[in-house]
Each structure stands twice: as structure tokens, then as C-alpha cells.
Design an enzyme around this catalytic site. Structure first.
Site, PDB file in Angstrom:
ATOM      1  N   ASN A 371       0.835  -1.206   0.000  1.00 52.71           N
ATOM      2  CA  ASN A 371       0.000   0.000   0.000  1.00 52.71           C
ATOM      3  C   ASN A 371       0.867   1.252   0.000  1.00 52.71           C
ATOM      4  OD1 ASN A 371      -2.729   1.369   0.483  1.00 52.71           O
ATOM      5  ND2 ASN A 371      -1.511   2.189   2.161  1.00 52.71           N
ATOM      6  N   GLU A 372       0.612   2.133  -0.952  1.00 51.49           N
ATOM      7  CA  GLU A 372       1.201   3.475  -1.025  1.00 51.49           C
ATOM      8  C   GLU A 372       2.723   3.488  -0.930  1.00 51.49           C
ATOM      9  OE1 GLU A 372      -0.519   6.439   1.502  1.00 51.49           O
ATOM     10  OE2 GLU A 372      -2.325   6.589   0.266  1.00 51.49           O
ATOM     11  N   ASN A 426      -5.279   5.027  -4.336  1.00 54.53           N
ATOM     12  CA  ASN A 426      -5.736   5.839  -3.218  1.00 54.53           C
ATOM     13  C   ASN A 426      -5.841   7.284  -3.699  1.00 54.53           C
ATOM     14  OD1 ASN A 426      -5.373   3.438  -1.903  1.00 54.53           O
ATOM     15  ND2 ASN A 426      -3.632   4.094  -0.683  1.00 54.53           N
ATOM     16  N   TYR A 432      -6.358  16.282  -0.143  1.00 55.23           N
ATOM     17  CA  TYR A 432      -4.912  16.485  -0.269  1.00 55.23           C
ATOM     18  C   TYR A 432      -4.618  17.057  -1.655  1.00 55.23           C
ATOM     19  CZ  TYR A 432      -4.538  13.456   3.857  1.00 55.23           C
ATOM     20  OH  TYR A 432      -4.668  12.907   5.109  1.00 55.23           O
ATOM     21  N   TRP A 505     -12.423   5.365   2.797  1.00 53.40           N
ATOM     22  CA  TRP A 505     -11.460   5.376   3.889  1.00 53.40           C
ATOM     23  C   TRP A 505     -11.911   6.403   4.918  1.00 53.40           C
ATOM     24  CZ3 TRP A 505      -7.492   2.076   4.703  1.00 53.40           C
ATOM     25  CH2 TRP A 505      -6.623   2.392   5.759  1.00 53.40           C
ATOM     26  N   LYS A 526     -10.940  10.218   9.565  1.00 56.64           N
ATOM     27  CA  LYS A 526     -11.620  10.074   8.271  1.00 56.64           C
ATOM     28  C   LYS A 526     -12.800   9.109   8.358  1.00 56.64           C
ATOM     29  CE  LYS A 526      -7.736  11.175   5.191  1.00 56.64           C
ATOM     30  NZ  LYS A 526      -6.639  11.320   6.142  1.00 56.64           N
TER      31      LYS A 526
END
Length: 638
Positions: A371-372, A426, A432, A505, A526
Site C-alpha cells: 500500500n502506497e 488511493n 490532499y 477510507w 476520516k
């Protein structure tokens, strides 16, 4: 037959150089300091100790101790002798303690657990606490010398692989017996959901794999019909059961289509998902079954039909709940944020345990590899490791697909996103950076440039605290902007049929001890529900309006009571075709909406305005107080 003895109660606990105290499992030592901000929670070695009397255990040839979750590195001692150690904080592991228990009538079991920062074990850098402790159940499993393997990557010792063949299901059952003798037999049984024996066969001791065909198989069909069979295997001798294992399984087929999304049992089945972190307010990851039951009930109330269990292996009990409720699952390992060459072996061992321990769950459709990850972190080595993990997954499980959760800055032309069978991105445009509408534009461009690649949204969201505004904007942390953001993302994501999954999320706020956002440190907010599960934010009802079949109506802004503006905005959510809103008994009009969101301008001239929303047989009420100046308690002060 095997017997399982739970030993959760009556352990002594001590941090380094501190006094001993009595605790029960599940337990973490970071329930408070891991959630109060400052990124200064205790990460080090702690000890748990308990005397075990062999005479009080069921008589057996072999004894194994089972830890279902120790975070992160654990070393097991019995009477000061090291027996076993395990690295990785989220999976089940077991150790043979037979000989150690035989030496003394009372044996002291001691386990050292260490959650310190390390550069060779994931997670290394993360936006959630690495809660230390023995935070899941601990058992002693008592078995015959001949038994189904308890040390095969912490699995159940049985592997069920159904394959749909027309209206039938060919169910391959494979077992892993240890110390089985030639005079013993293997018995395989399949039962219906109500316990009726449908098929049974007895085979020789060395026939560890067989296929049983279920005629006119009842399919596991997601939340519509999560039908589960039971498979049982026995080792028998002279007609007596020596050891036994039992697992539930489902028969289903699925695939991903780059244009149509997720296909379950031959039919398009759009996946509307939430992500879940496992922690709770004040006691971290040390959950009991009722906590997990409550989480599942809230997810089901929302109407989601899928869940991303992030960013690590979750409790087996929760995977069982997903099987039973029909939620489709994205399961993954904590290979997150940064590629660290020294920790490659950690990704591989944790992936083996994730896949082998969870193979039998019909709810799981994809194995998440990472992930990320930042592509600038040793790109060549990171790519090689992902190819290894992808091949490892397919060698352990040829029936499921692989996926990554990619950061939005990863170019859609990069070969990295083509390693796995599917990809998730994502996307946080509108929070952001960028604009809310950029999410849909970005996805359409990806789909145009990669028409053969299944694309899903693996994360999207924004934060909400206790602040309020009639004119919300990004980063004001108001519940109103949070609701607006999700309303817009629902419209964009739920109407793009090519997405194979859409994952909000997050379902719940969760601890992030290094964060200090919105004026309240220690959490990522969130979630659609607060970390204590006490309050459902308005965005929760936006999803419920789209996803739930349970008739309801909900007036938004219930915590936004004091309002200064002459005309104030009120949103009503409902899955009913028509809504009427009344203010002090006066109708403000009936509205219809295919988007399930009903927007009203409400006069705010009376001292108190009492609102009542009506949708079919459903009603909801709230009130507004007229004030001369905005309530400062509603405004986030940076």
C-alpha cells in the site's frame, strides 16, 4: 479428539523495570499512550507470565500453545528455556510444548513481546500505532500423536478448494496429517448449512487429497445469499476418532472485468466497500468478539457489501463474520509506505501466513501485496520483490487475484502497476490537493489509457471532527464538509461501472499517534463513525441512502444546533423516493432525488426551529437555535 483449552485469564504482566500486575488477554500496553498524540507511545519489550498445571489439562500425547496475535516479535519460554519465537504482529503462530510441560508438574510459561521500531520487519513506517501486546486469544491445543498439522504456517491443517462446474461444485479437500499410521484412516465429510451430512468418504491414511462433487451446489452469493457448507476431516483408528478439523467454506466463482467491474457467479456485482482498522478507543487492538460483532453490525447497517481489512491480517473471527454476512474482502499484509530492502523477508513470511491461514474463507477475493509505496524507494529492488510476492501468492493460491493499493502519484504508464492482477489507487483529490471533481477525471483517464487493466479506488476520504459551518470548505474539519465530500465522491464513484471496487477510507476513526490535525491530536478522523463507535457522522447516512434497503430518513447537522445565518442549509438523507421537510410545522416542500440527497434552505428566524423530515412511513427530527453570532465552539482554530 483434540481439545482446545483457552488460557486468556490470569497472566502477570510487566514492562521493563516495572512491577508485575495481573491482566487477562487480549491485552495491549498502548491502549492510552498510543492514542493521545505526540508519537511517543511506549515501544519496547514487555513480559507476560503464567503457571500452567499439566494435570489440569486434558490427557493427550501432544500439547501446542497457540497465539493468535502478538505484536510484533515474540519469544516463548517455558521454565526459562526458549521454546520458540515469532516475527510479525498479526498472524497466528503455535509451538510444540509437549516436552517442556512433561518435565515439571507446574510449568511457568513466559512470553516476551517487543514492538520496537525495526528496519527488517513490517510495518516499519505507518500512520497507526504498532500496539504492543498479546492482543488476541491464547490457547493450548491437546492432540493425539497422529493429528492434523498445527505448525504449517499457523493454518488449520485443511485446505478447501471448490471449483464450479456447471450447476455442481467439485470440492477438493486436502489435509496435512502428522505422524499418521498405516492402520489409521482419513474420513472426509461435507455438511449443509443446517448440519446435514451430504457426503462422506473413508480413505487410506496416505490419501491426503480428495475431490467431492456437490450436485446442484448452493452458491455463496455475497450479501444476497452467503451460504456456507462445512467440511470436516477425521483421523480414525478402529472406528474411533483420533483427531478432527472442521471449517466452513463457500462455493462461488468470480472474476474482474476491466469494463464491467466485479463479476460474482456470472453476474455483475458492483462492490461498495469500506476500509476497517481494528482498534478501539482506550484499549487499542485488544478486541473481544462483541467489539467485532458491533463493527460488523455497523458495516451491515450502512449497506456495504465489501470491506478492505487494512493494513494487516485481521482476527480470524472477523473473517468468519465476513463469510457469514457475505462481505467481499480485500485482505493484505503491512507492506506499507516505504520499501526497505532489509525487510523483504518480512513481507514474504507475513504473506505466506496471510494466504495459508485464510485460504478457506470464501469472502476473500484478493490478496493485497502493498500500500502506497513510493516509487523512488529503490525502484528496481521494490519491483523485484513485488514480482516475487505476486508469484508466491499464485503458487500458494491459484484461485485468487493479487492487487496493490497505489499512491495517486504513481503514473498509470508505470510497469509497476501491471505486476499484480488488479490495481487500486488511493485518491484524495479535494482533500490532499486538487478539486473533488478531479477524482472522476483521473479515473476516466486511467481507464482510457489502460482499457485492459481492472482499476478500483482503494482509498478516498477526508477528516471530520466536532466543527460545523454553513459554508464548509476543505480543511475546516467540519462535519458538513466531510458529508459534502462523500456525497460528491458517491456520485462520481458509484456511477462508474468499470470500477471493480470503491473503498471509503475509513469506516471508523482510528488512532494515529503522530497526527495533530483538526485541533485534536492522536487520531485519523476520516471515519464515518467515531473511534468509540458512539456517533455516526452524517456521511454515514449518505452511504446508507445509496446502499441500504432498510427504509429510513435522516436529517443532517444534528450537532450543528446554534446557527447565526438568516437562512441555513440542511441536508436530508433517505433511500425513499420522496422527502418532505417541515420547520415548526410548516412544509418546506416535497423533493425527489435519484441521488438520495435532499437539500433545503431553512429560514432561521425563530428562537428555536424544530425540524421534521418525512419519507414514506419514516420520520426524523432535529432542532436549530437562532444565535446572534456563530458559536466559537464550532470553529476549528489552527
Amino acid at each position: 479428539m483434540r481439545q482446545i483449552v483457552n488460557i486468556n485469564e490470569g497472566w502477570m504482566f510487566s514492562k521493563v523495570n516495572s512491577a508485575w500486575e495481573m491482566v487477562d488477554f487480549p491485552h495491549t500496553w498502548n491502549g492510552y499512550d498510543g492514542q493521545d498524540g505526540g508519537d511517543d507511545y511506549f515501544r519496547g519489550t514487555c513480559m507476560y507470565s503464567k503457571p500452567v498445571r499439566k494435570m489440569l489439562l486434558p490427557k493427550a500425547d501432544k500439547y501446542y500453545i497457540e497465539f493468535q496475535g502478538t505484536n510484533s516479535e515474540a519469544v516463548l519460554y517455558i521454565n526459562r528455556e526458549e521454546i520458540s519465537r515469532h516475527r510479525g504482529g498479526y498472524s497466528t503462530w503455535r509451538a510444540d510444548i509437549t516436552e517442556a510441560l512433561s518435565r515439571d508438574e507446574i510449568s511457568t510459561v513466559l512470553v516476551k513481546v517487543d514492538n520496537k521500531v525495526t528496519e527488517d520487519m513490517y510495518p516499519c513506517e505507518m500512520d497507526f500505532p504498532n500496539y504492543g501486546g498479546v492482543y488476541r486469544d491464547v490457547n493450548i491445543i491437546c492432540v493425539n500423536n497422529a493429528h492434523f498439522d498445527l505448525e504449517y504456517y499457523g493454518s488449520q491443517g485443511i485446505k478447501i478448494t471448490p471449483e464450479i462446474n456447471g450447476t455442481n461444485a467439485d470440492v477438493e479437500i486436502e489435509v496435512y496429517p502428522k505422524n499418521i499410521k498405516s492402520e489409521q484412516k482419513l474420513v472426509y465429510v461435507i455438511k449443509s448449512a443446517d448440519g446435514e451430512i451430504l457426503y462422506a468418504k473413508e480413505l487410506s491414511y496416505n490419501e491426503t487429497k480428495t475431490v467431492i462433487t456437490i450436485e446442484n451446489a448452493h452458491l455463496w452469493n455475497g450479501v444476497k445469499d452467503p451460504y456456507l457448507y462445512t467440511a470436516e476431516a477425521y483421523i480414525t483408528e478402529n472406528g474411533e476418532i483420533v483427531d478432527n478439523v472442521s471449517v466452513k467454506f463457500g462455493c462461488r466463482s468470480y472474476h474482474l472485468d476491466a469494463d464491467k467491474g466485479f463479476i460474482l457467479n456470472g453476474e455483475v456485482y458492483p462492490l461498495y466497500a469500506v476500509a476497517r482498522h481494528q482498534d478501539r478507543w482506550s484499549y487499542g487492538n485488544a478486541l473481544i468478539k462483541s467489539d467485532m460483532d458491533e463493527d460488523m453490525a455497523l458495516i451491515c447497517e450502512l449497506g456495504a457489501n465489501a470491506v478492505r481489512l487494512a493494513h494487516y491480517q485481521h482476527n480470524q473471527y472477523f473473517y468468519d463474520l465476513c463469510d457469514e454476512k457475505g462481505l467481499v474482502v480485500w485482505a493484505e499484509i503491512p507492506y506499507i509506505n516505504k520499501h526497505i530492502p532489509a525487510a523483504k523477508e518480512s513481507t514474504r513470511s507475513q504473506l505466506k501466513e496471510l494466504v495459508v491461514q485464510n485460504y478457506n474463507h470464501p469472502s476473500i477475493i484478493v490478496w493485497g501485496l502493498s500500500n502506497e509505496l513510493n516509487l523512488e524507494d529503490d525502484y528496481e529492488d521494490m519491483t523485484e520483490n513485488h514480482k516475487y510476492l505476486n508469484d508466491l501468492c499464485h503458487s500458494l493460491d491459484s484461485t485468487r487475484l493479487t492487487v496493490i493499493g497505489s499512491i495517486a502519484s504513481t503514473p498509470d504508464t508505470d510497469p509497476f502497476i501491471r505486476i499484480t492482477d488488479a490495481v487500486g489507487y488511493n485518491l484524495y483529490y479535494g482533500w490532499y490537493g486538487g478539486k473533488i471533481e478531479d477524482n472522476g477525471i483521473w479515473l476516466d483517464n486511467f481507464h482510457k489509457n489502460n482499457p485492459d487493466k481492472p482499476i478500483g479506488v482503494s482509498e478516498y476520504g477526508c477528516e471530520s471532527l466536532d466543527w460545523h459551518s454553513n459554508n464548509p470548505v476543505a480543511w475546516d474539519f467540519t462535519e458538513e464538509f466531510h458529508a459534502h465530500f462523500h456525497e460528491e465522491l458517491i456520485k462520481q464513484l458509484y456511477t462508474r461501472d468499470y470500477l471493480w471496487i470503491r473503498i471509503c477510507w475509513n469506516m471508523f476513526d482510528y488512532a494515529a499517534d503522530g497526527r495533530n490535525e483538526g485541533g485534536k491530536p492522536g487520531q485519523n478522523r476520516k471515519g464515518l463513525v467515531t473511534i468509540d463507535r458512539k456517533y455516526k457522522k452524517d456521511a454515514f447516512y449518505a452511504y446508507k441512502a445509496w446502499l441500504s434497503d432498510e427504509p429510513f430518513v435522516h436529517i443532517g447537522g444534528k450537532r450543528y444546533v446554534d446557527r447565526a445565518e438568516e437562512v441555513t442549509k440542511v441536508t436530508v438523507y433517505s433511500n425513499q423516493p420522496e422527502v418532505e421537510l417541515f420547520a415548526n410545522g410548516v412544509s418546506l416542500g416535497k423533493q425527489t432525488s435519484d441521488e438520495h440527497f435532499f437539500y433545503y434552505d431553512v429560514p432561521n428566524t425563530a428562537d428555536v426551529t424544530r425540524l421534521r423530515a418525512v419519507a414514506g412511513s419514516c420520520e426524523d427530527t432535529s432542532k436549530i437555535n437562532k444565535v446572534s453570532q456563530p458559536n466559537p465552539e464550532y470553529i476549528f482554530k489552527k
